[in-house]
Design an enzyme around this catalytic site. Sequence first.
Site, PDB file in Angstrom:
ATOM      1  N   LYS A 176     -14.145  -0.104  14.974  1.00  0.00           N
ATOM      2  CA  LYS A 176     -12.914  -0.704  14.708  1.00  0.00           C
ATOM      3  C   LYS A 176     -12.333  -0.736  16.342  1.00  0.00           C
ATOM      4  O   LYS A 176     -11.660  -1.653  16.785  1.00  0.00           O
ATOM      5  CB  LYS A 176     -12.114  -0.126  13.758  1.00  0.00           C
ATOM      6  CG  LYS A 176     -10.784  -0.723  13.425  1.00  0.00           C
ATOM      7  CD  LYS A 176     -10.008   0.048  12.645  1.00  0.00           C
ATOM      8  CE  LYS A 176      -8.688  -0.494  12.269  1.00  0.00           C
ATOM      9  NZ  LYS A 176      -7.965  -0.227  11.227  1.00  0.00           N
ATOM     10  N   ASN A 222       0.739  -1.194   0.089  1.00  0.00           N
ATOM     11  CA  ASN A 222      -0.169   0.219   0.053  1.00  0.00           C
ATOM     12  C   ASN A 222       0.940   1.262  -0.099  1.00  0.00           C
ATOM     13  O   ASN A 222       2.029   1.031  -0.103  1.00  0.00           O
ATOM     14  CB  ASN A 222      -1.050   0.144   1.161  1.00  0.00           C
ATOM     15  CG  ASN A 222      -0.091  -0.214   2.421  1.00  0.00           C
ATOM     16  OD1 ASN A 222       0.520   0.752   3.017  1.00  0.00           O
ATOM     17  ND2 ASN A 222      -0.501  -1.239   3.337  1.00  0.00           N
ATOM     18  N   PRO A 227      -3.069 -11.829   9.911  1.00  0.00           N
ATOM     19  CA  PRO A 227      -3.362 -11.780  11.054  1.00  0.00           C
ATOM     20  C   PRO A 227      -3.666 -10.263  11.796  1.00  0.00           C
ATOM     21  O   PRO A 227      -3.080  -9.411  11.234  1.00  0.00           O
ATOM     22  CB  PRO A 227      -2.141 -12.322  12.008  1.00  0.00           C
ATOM     23  CG  PRO A 227      -1.057 -12.210  11.022  1.00  0.00           C
ATOM     24  CD  PRO A 227      -1.545 -12.281   9.519  1.00  0.00           C
TER      25      PRO A 227
END
Length: 405
Positions: free
Chosen positions: A338, A210, A306
């Site tokens: 979140k 990214n 993970p």
Amino acid sequence: MSTLQNKRVLLGVTGGIAAYKSAELIRGLREQGADVAVVMTEAAQEFITALTLQALSGNPVHTSLLDPAAEAAMGHIELARWADRVLIAPASADFMARLASGMGNDLLTTICLATRAPVMIAPAMNQAMWENPTTQENLSTLKAKLAAIYGPGVGSQACGEVGPGRMLEPLELVEQLAASFESGLLAGKHVVITAGPTREALDPVRYISNHSSGKMGYALATAAVEAGARVTLISGPSQLPAPDRVEFVSIDSAEQMLTASMQAAEHCDMFIGGAAVCDYRPEAISEHKIKKQGEATLTLSLVPNPDIIASVVKQYPAVYSVAFAAETENVLEYARAKRVKKGVHCIIANDVSDDHIGFNSDENAVTIIDRSGDIRLDQRSKAQLARDLIELLANKSEQAKDTTP
């Protein structure tokens, strides 16, 4: 001496014979690693030239509030945002009077009004001017407004008189300015920070990643060191040099970051998950470079990576945990969800769809969310934002000792 590595110092030079010391001051600031931008008042230019200070600072010297070229891009506001510290040295009696009254009638006073960075002054004037009741009234006003007033010193003056009013020596100012970055809020604490992107290999030459530069995480690591912490920085690939005085752990993949994070978090007091971890990785990594098969499409099978911060929270619930939420829409709504899902004490939300902040930018704006509510920190340099965040998180971690996320 403390370091000013990667710090942005806006030096204001006002009219007075002590302006000649600004040249040595700039040299001292740069030797300690600071990036220096200079703003001169009209009177200052009668004592020392802008060309001299430009040569020493390595940056253009700014002299006019109404410079059409600069103000087309809101130049004075950009300078105000750019600075981590604003130091006016020398600060004349006239400048102190205008600053105390809140005037913005030139570039330097306007920047002082517009900046969120701490403003410091180093007064310099004739001893009689310094002791004048009006100057002392202005001094009292400024003590309540400014971050620090350095000096003045006492001694012989250019006019032949002896008394208070000498500007402090440049090396002393450099030392005091450097010390202003060290808060001690995290003295004796171990802070673990993740930063940068992860790379998930497809084959020996390709990977999924990214746009994260690591700038925010690296700035947080530096700010935590300044606050007295022992810092472990776990970083994905980045073009940035490792900050001074941190334990630096370089990784590539999310699984490597998880392993390093779990090891470091075992004995830490605060864990800040600032890395932009890839959510998925290829199910299988090709042993050899994947070849293009004509015009045929290629399908990749991806599996979840993970959840590093959630794993840390589960294994070490006593560690004060901080996550980042880099979103492109419904930023606060997604960040709140979140925070609850991951079980962290605090989450820092930012809008990465804004080209002016976030990924690869030198500036950012965030909202800190925890059980007590939201705190908005508007756009500023990532270095200054990091210091503001570390101060907030240090205080919140103390308050959270006896509570659950």
